[in-house]
Scaffold this motif. Structure first.
Motif, PDB file in Angstrom:
ATOM      1  N   ASP A   1       7.310  15.564  -8.380  1.00 32.94           N
ATOM      2  CA  ASP A   1       7.424  14.321  -9.141  1.00 32.94           C
ATOM      3  C   ASP A   1       6.729  13.144  -8.465  1.00 32.94           C
ATOM      4  N   TYR A   2       6.370  13.287  -7.198  1.00 31.66           N
ATOM      5  CA  TYR A   2       5.639  12.224  -6.495  1.00 31.66           C
ATOM      6  C   TYR A   2       4.202  12.096  -7.008  1.00 31.66           C
ATOM      7  N   GLN A   3       3.692  13.099  -7.688  1.00 32.24           N
ATOM      8  CA  GLN A   3       2.312  13.040  -8.181  1.00 32.24           C
ATOM      9  C   GLN A   3       2.133  11.868  -9.151  1.00 32.24           C
ATOM     10  N   LEU A   4       3.089  11.699 -10.081  1.00 25.41           N
ATOM     11  CA  LEU A   4       3.031  10.564 -11.000  1.00 25.41           C
ATOM     12  C   LEU A   4       3.267   9.255 -10.248  1.00 25.41           C
ATOM     13  N   LEU A   5       4.219   9.244  -9.316  1.00 29.99           N
ATOM     14  CA  LEU A   5       4.501   8.024  -8.560  1.00 29.99           C
ATOM     15  C   LEU A   5       3.261   7.556  -7.809  1.00 29.99           C
ATOM     16  N   HIS A   6       2.563   8.478  -7.189  1.00 33.33           N
ATOM     17  CA  HIS A   6       1.365   8.101  -6.426  1.00 33.33           C
ATOM     18  C   HIS A   6       0.207   7.714  -7.350  1.00 33.33           C
ATOM     19  N   ALA A   7       0.149   8.311  -8.547  1.00 33.85           N
ATOM     20  CA  ALA A   7      -0.874   7.905  -9.518  1.00 33.85           C
ATOM     21  C   ALA A   7      -0.652   6.454  -9.943  1.00 33.85           C
ATOM     22  N   LEU A   8       0.602   6.082 -10.176  1.00 31.60           N
ATOM     23  CA  LEU A   8       0.921   4.692 -10.513  1.00 31.60           C
ATOM     24  C   LEU A   8       0.617   3.772  -9.332  1.00 31.60           C
ATOM     25  N   CYS A   9       0.964   4.209  -8.123  1.00 29.33           N
ATOM     26  CA  CYS A   9       0.665   3.406  -6.930  1.00 29.33           C
ATOM     27  C   CYS A   9      -0.835   3.171  -6.796  1.00 29.33           C
ATOM     28  N   ARG A  10      -1.615   4.195  -7.074  1.00 24.15           N
ATOM     29  CA  ARG A  10      -3.073   4.062  -6.972  1.00 24.15           C
ATOM     30  C   ARG A  10      -3.584   2.973  -7.916  1.00 24.15           C
ATOM     31  N   PHE A  11      -3.022   2.923  -9.130  1.00 26.90           N
ATOM     32  CA  PHE A  11      -3.421   1.881 -10.085  1.00 26.90           C
ATOM     33  C   PHE A  11      -3.179   0.490  -9.501  1.00 26.90           C
ATOM     34  N   PHE A  12      -1.985   0.253  -8.968  1.00 29.40           N
ATOM     35  CA  PHE A  12      -1.663  -1.073  -8.442  1.00 29.40           C
ATOM     36  C   PHE A  12      -2.480  -1.401  -7.194  1.00 29.40           C
ATOM     37  N   LEU A  13      -2.661  -0.440  -6.307  1.00 30.04           N
ATOM     38  CA  LEU A  13      -3.403  -0.703  -5.070  1.00 30.04           C
ATOM     39  C   LEU A  13      -4.896  -0.864  -5.338  1.00 30.04           C
ATOM     40  N   ASP A  14      -5.408  -0.149  -6.346  1.00 29.74           N
ATOM     41  CA  ASP A  14      -6.816  -0.266  -6.729  1.00 29.74           C
ATOM     42  C   ASP A  14      -7.144  -1.663  -7.245  1.00 29.74           C
ATOM     43  N   ASN A  15      -6.214  -2.248  -7.986  1.00 32.77           N
ATOM     44  CA  ASN A  15      -6.524  -3.436  -8.772  1.00 32.77           C
ATOM     45  C   ASN A  15      -5.849  -4.707  -8.276  1.00 32.77           C
ATOM     46  N   THR A  16      -5.235  -4.654  -7.102  1.00 28.53           N
ATOM     47  CA  THR A  16      -4.642  -5.844  -6.494  1.00 28.53           C
ATOM     48  C   THR A  16      -5.497  -6.251  -5.310  1.00 28.53           C
ATOM     49  N   GLY A  17      -6.004  -7.462  -5.361  1.00 30.64           N
ATOM     50  CA  GLY A  17      -6.896  -7.923  -4.300  1.00 30.64           C
ATOM     51  C   GLY A  17      -6.124  -8.621  -3.197  1.00 30.64           C
TER      52      GLY A  17
END
Length: 398
Positions: A232-248
């Motif tokens: 279940d961490y696969q979805l959690l890390h996918a969401l984390c990637r979105f936020f870390l990718d797009n937060t400056g």
């Protein structure tokens, strides 16, 4: 004392906004020029501009808090629900929503929706128990644990404490540290309403007692190992990637400073097209991303997408996504895609645009057929993808 709301200037990606001279303090204009030149083209009031401000987004959308009192919101041209659909594909957010549940009206609502999903799912995992793993540890102990360093013990026989190497089960591992850092970033964004912010804080505090807060980049969320105990961490890390990718990064010091949230639309479009093709291209084809190609000993480049024949590994199509809408294909783009095709001995070179060109391209350059095709973002994404695929592979699909 009631807190004053920040002054907000609204831009639309790639569209020029002209403002009166007194609309923006010069100090704010200087911050935009110094800190956000990649995101916004800014012209200061002068004789050429009619003594007005001119601002143009360079293809990034989202929220930039220039100062606590002055924010810039950059709106996408693409419908917000399609932004959400692109994010689902690009970040592999395999979330099953009830039909019609997600109706985001703005980028802030999209951000807030995904933040709420992440926080709720982290709380759910905390209730079940965080994933734990065994990490190596070395410590001097008054008792034997694991493997004893005999050489150290013989060198200091008077020392009652023994140097031991052992493995300890802990939840303070990277899988969970990524979650904590992402919640921390979301909390600093200032983009969530109190109801969602409260859930984010609750999830962060649930992790705080067990997990060390460490800085992570989005790359940490890619190519991780998942199995029965942490699937279940696969979805959690996918969401984390979105936020870390797009937060400056903030350009001010202090934890209370709000962080910019910016989506690079060209990068998102490229990721989306790649993931959509992977999911929907006929099985005899393989999609490869960011393929390195060497032009000479001193220069190499990366091709957005390749479409290969699985049986022979032959490159059948070279594709380059172009998140822009010119009237016709620019000569530099045409020369670049032909160079890619020549380097890989491929006879099909495709330039992919989000809108129909007024003068589409379909020419032969020696043995290479060069075409411009459209993967539209204006309506239903799956229907647009099907139309694109039929244009790309007209003799392959039923």
């Amino acid at each position: 004392m009631k807190r004053e709301l920040p002054q907000i200037i609204k831009l639309i990606e790639y569209e020029l906004l002209i403002l009166d001279r007194d609309s923006i303090p010069e100090s704010v204009g200087q911050k935009i020029h110094l800190n956000y030149a990649k995101e916004i083209k800014i012209e200061f009031p002068n004789f050429k501009t009619g003594y007005k401000w001119q601002l143009t987004s360079k293809g990034r959308v989202g929220n930039i808090p220039i100062t606590p009192e002055f924010h810039i919101f950059i709106r996408p041209k693409v419908p917000i629900n399609n932004i959400f659909g692109m994010l689902e594909y690009a970040y592999k957010l395999k979330i099953k929503f009830p039909l019609g549940q997600i109706k985001c009206q703005s980028l802030e609502q999209t951000y807030e929706t995904l933040a709420n999903i992440l926080a709720q799912k982290i709380l759910e995992r905390c209730r079940k128990g965080l994933y734990r793993d065994y990490l190596p540890k070395t410590e001097r102990l008054a008792y034997i644990r694991g493997r004893v360093d005999l050489r150290s013990a013989l060198e200091k026989p008077w020392d009652v404490k023994l140097k031991c190497d052992y493995h300890e089960q802990t939840g303070d591992i990277e899988d969970n540290q990524i979650l904590a850092w992402t919640l921390f970033i979301i909390g600093r964004s200032g983009l969530c309403r109190e109801s969602v912010s409260s859930t984010v804080r609750k999830a962060f505090h649930a992790l705080q007692g067990f997990v060390t807060l460490k800085h992570f980049k989005s790359e940490a969320c890619i190519d991780r190992t998942y199995h029965r105990l942490n699937q279940d961490y696969q979805l959690l890390h996918a969401l984390c990637r979105f936020f870390l990718d797009n937060t400056g990064p903030s350009h001010e010091t202090g934890d209370r400073q709000m962080l910019p949230f910016l989506i690079d639309m060209a990068n998102l479009y490229e990721k989306f097209v790649a993931e959509w093709l992977k999911a929907n291209t006929p099985k005899r084809f393989k999609v490869e991303e960011q393929y390195p190609v060497k032009h000479d000993k001193d220069y190499f480049d990366r091709i957005d997408l390749l479409l290969c024949d699985i049986a022979t590994s032959k490159v059948l199509y070279v594709l380059d996504t172009k998140y822009k809408a010119p009237d016709t294909v620019e000569s530099d783009d045409r020369h670049q895609i032909v160079a890619y095709a020549n380097a890989l001995k491929c006879q099909n070179a495709i330039l992919v645009y989000p809108q129909n060109l007024k003068q589409p391209l379909d020419i032969k350059n020696d043995d290479i057929r060069v075409r411009s095709l459209t993967f539209s973002l204006d309506s239903d994404l799956h229907e647009a993808g099907e139309t694109f695929l039929k244009s790309l592979l007209p003799n392959t699909l039923p």
